[in-house]
Write a protein that holds these residues in place. Structure first.
Motif, short mmCIF file in Angstrom:
data_model
loop_
_atom_site.label_atom_id
_atom_site.label_comp_id
_atom_site.label_asym_id
_atom_site.label_seq_id
_atom_site.Cartn_x
_atom_site.Cartn_y
_atom_site.Cartn_z
N THR A 53 -34.03 12.35 -41.27
CA THR A 53 -33.12 12.12 -42.44
C THR A 53 -33.41 10.78 -43.07
O THR A 53 -33.88 9.98 -42.48
N ILE A 79 -34.13 16.11 -44.22
CA ILE A 79 -32.88 16.41 -44.77
C ILE A 79 -32.53 14.92 -45.61
O ILE A 79 -32.52 14.01 -45.13
N SER A 81 -29.93 12.88 -46.53
CA SER A 81 -28.30 12.91 -46.14
C SER A 81 -27.99 11.25 -45.74
O SER A 81 -28.80 10.46 -45.61
N LEU A 85 -24.29 13.39 -42.38
CA LEU A 85 -23.37 14.05 -42.99
C LEU A 85 -23.63 15.74 -43.46
O LEU A 85 -23.09 16.68 -43.40
N ASN A 86 -25.16 15.60 -43.61
CA ASN A 86 -25.70 16.83 -44.10
C ASN A 86 -26.52 17.36 -42.95
O ASN A 86 -27.42 18.47 -43.33
#
Length: 163
Positions: A53, A79, A81, A85-86
């Motif tokens: 991320t 990701i 993010s 959080l995601n």
């Protein structure tokens, strides 16, 4: 550990020490992945589920290119993010190369922390703030190691949440 699988670039001593703390077979997330050196190493050495991320899109694009050149795009999920959080549930989370206060914010906001979650933390600054936040938020420091690289010593903390 055998680092020869990354022919183009070996892991630095700091990243190699971090890799040794990641549990075999765990679901891993590298927060703030930058170039994705660590996720590529893990993918080439048997880890099946790896998330990488970053909060910024440019580092994710650099990571995507690095991953694709090595034929690992099907093994590493990128990701976009803010922290975790995601990110789906993970077992081992690496947060390295950030300030201690930023690392503390990320782990205390983690939406899926449980007693099996392990954090491998390598703060660049404000280690005292990170340690204070860990203690205040029910995290145990299981292990702590020092690694020297390019005339600098880095501290790596192996941490778990205690409910």
């Amino acid at each position: 550990m055998n680092f020869q699988n990354l022919r183009e670039k070996k892991l630095s001593p700091r990243l190699a020490a971090i890799a040794q703390l990641i549990r075999p077979g765990s679901i891993v997330c590298d927060v703030g992945t930058d170039h994705a050196f660590l996720p590529c190493y893990l993918a080439r050495n048997g880890w099946q589920t790896i998330y990488a991320t970053d909060i910024n899109k440019n580092p994710l694009e650099i990571a995507r290119q690095f991953i694709q050149k090595r034929g690992l795009a099907d093994r590493i999920t990128l990701i976009h993010s803010d922290g975790l959080l995601n990110v789906p549930q993970c077992d081992d989370i690496v947060i390295a190369g950030m300030g201690g206060e930023t690392i503390a914010e990320i782990i205390t906001a983690c939406p899926f922390t449980n007693n099996n979650t392990r954090f491998i933390l390598q703060p660049m600054t404000k280690q005292d703030i990170l340690r204070k936040e860990l203690l205040s938020n029910n995290f145990d420091i299981i292990n702590e190691i020092q690694v020297s690289e390019k005339n600098k010593t880095y501290t790596i903390l192996y941490v778990r949440y205690k409910p």
